[in-house]
Design an enzyme around this catalytic site. Structure first.
Site, PDB file in Angstrom:
ATOM      1  N   CYS A 182     105.449 -75.337  62.019  1.00 16.67           N
ATOM      2  CA  CYS A 182     104.575 -76.051  62.969  1.00 16.67           C
ATOM      3  C   CYS A 182     104.331 -77.480  62.519  1.00 16.67           C
ATOM      4  CB  CYS A 182     103.251 -75.310  63.139  1.00 16.67           C
ATOM      5  SG  CYS A 182     103.438 -73.770  64.053  1.00 16.67           S
ATOM      6  N   CYS A 196     101.506 -73.537  59.627  1.00 13.30           N
ATOM      7  CA  CYS A 196     102.638 -73.179  58.771  1.00 13.30           C
ATOM      8  C   CYS A 196     103.619 -74.356  58.703  1.00 13.30           C
ATOM      9  CB  CYS A 196     103.332 -71.934  59.319  1.00 13.30           C
ATOM     10  SG  CYS A 196     104.364 -72.249  60.765  1.00 13.30           S
ATOM     11  N   GLU A 218     100.144 -73.315  67.313  1.00 11.93           N
ATOM     12  CA  GLU A 218     100.385 -74.767  67.335  1.00 11.93           C
ATOM     13  C   GLU A 218     101.642 -75.103  68.117  1.00 11.93           C
ATOM     14  OE1 GLU A 218      99.743 -72.801  64.801  1.00 11.93           O
ATOM     15  OE2 GLU A 218      98.667 -73.825  63.189  1.00 11.93           O
ATOM     16  N   ASN A 243      98.775 -67.946  69.355  1.00 14.49           N
ATOM     17  CA  ASN A 243      99.985 -67.296  68.836  1.00 14.49           C
ATOM     18  C   ASN A 243     100.376 -66.141  69.750  1.00 14.49           C
ATOM     19  OD1 ASN A 243      97.623 -66.040  67.766  1.00 14.49           O
ATOM     20  ND2 ASN A 243      98.783 -65.086  66.122  1.00 14.49           N
TER      21      ASN A 243
HETATM   22  N1  THU Z   1     100.067 -68.233  62.912  1.00 14.81           N
HETATM   23  C1  THU Z   1      99.762 -69.244  63.768  1.00 14.81           C
HETATM   24  O1  THU Z   1      99.696 -69.059  64.976  1.00 14.81           O
HETATM   25  N2  THU Z   1      99.532 -70.459  63.243  1.00 14.81           N
HETATM   26  C2  THU Z   1      99.526 -70.741  61.923  1.00 14.81           C
HETATM   27  O2  THU Z   1      99.309 -71.887  61.555  1.00 14.81           O
HETATM   28  C3  THU Z   1      99.782 -69.706  60.939  1.00 14.81           C
HETATM   29  C4  THU Z   1     100.175 -68.392  61.476  1.00 14.81           C
HETATM   30  C5  THU Z   1     100.291 -66.914  63.461  1.00 14.81           C
HETATM   31  C6  THU Z   1     101.683 -66.387  63.352  1.00 14.81           C
HETATM   32  C7  THU Z   1     101.436 -64.893  63.436  1.00 14.81           C
HETATM   33  O3  THU Z   1     101.325 -64.536  64.801  1.00 14.81           O
HETATM   34  C8  THU Z   1     100.080 -64.710  62.785  1.00 14.81           C
HETATM   35  O4  THU Z   1      99.468 -65.995  62.798  1.00 14.81           O
HETATM   36  C9  THU Z   1     100.130 -64.166  61.376  1.00 14.81           C
HETATM   37  O5  THU Z   1     100.932 -64.931  60.575  1.00 14.81           O
END
Ligand code: THU
Length: 158
Positions: free
Chosen positions: A115, A112, A74, A61
């Site tokens: 994604c 999420c 993702e 992320n």
């Molecule tokens: N995040 C992801 O990278 N993947 C997920 O499946 C859920 C959330 C990240 C987004 C943000 O940078 C942090 O996690 C907190 O939500």
């Protein structure tokens, strides 16, 4: 009126129950959490995609002070993989996360909704299921496809 159920199969496993290739994918997703840029949430997510040519692509992320401009692990991973190898299919994706304590999260982490939608498009257009491995600290959940993560999804590529 008619009622029906949509069921998904989830296989729970420990790391050492995984075949070597998937174990490597899980390790790569966990390592990718170290390259996350998450100064705002301190939630460090890593994803790793196994492609049909055997390559593993990882991503994390990447947050931004303008919050919605950041991206999840993702999508970082999927867009990088597909822009680098547009001809290759996605075979499997693993997702791992470390929370604000810096430890891997106990419960397997799930993508999420946005994604899921993005991954589903690559799954649908490739014509083959993408296995999904959600990683917790001591166990993983495995699903047969992205479709399982997003039942009754919007799909429109006629
Ligand atoms: N995040 C992801 O990278 N993947 C997920 O499946 C859920 C959330 C990240 C987004 C943000 O940078 C942090 O996690 C907190 O939500």
């Amino acid at each position: 009126m008619k009622e029906f159920e949509v069921k998904i199969k989830v296989v729970e496993a420990t790391d050492n129950e995984l075949p070597e290739q998937l174990r490597k994918l899980v390790d790569t997703a966990r390592q990718a959490t170290e390259r996350s840029y998450a100064p705002f949430s301190n939630f460090h997510v890593g994803a790793a995609l196994l492609l049909s040519n055997g390559e593993i692509i990882s991503g994390s992320n990447q947050e931004n002070a303008a919050y919605p401009s950041g991206t999840c692990a993702e999508r970082t991973c999927a867009f990088y993989a597909h822009s680098t190898y547009p001809q290759e299919k996605f075979v499997a994706i693993a997702v791992a996360a470390r929370d604000t304590s810096g430890e891997f999260v106990d419960d397997p982490v799930a993508p999420c909704g946005a994604c899921r939608q993005v991954l589903l498009e690559f799954e649908k257009t490739s014509g083959q299921p993408v296995r999904v491995i959600l990683c917790g600290k001591d166990r993983v959940f495995m699903l047969d496809s992205v479709q399982d993560l997003l039942p009754l999804a919007f799909v429109d590529f006629d």
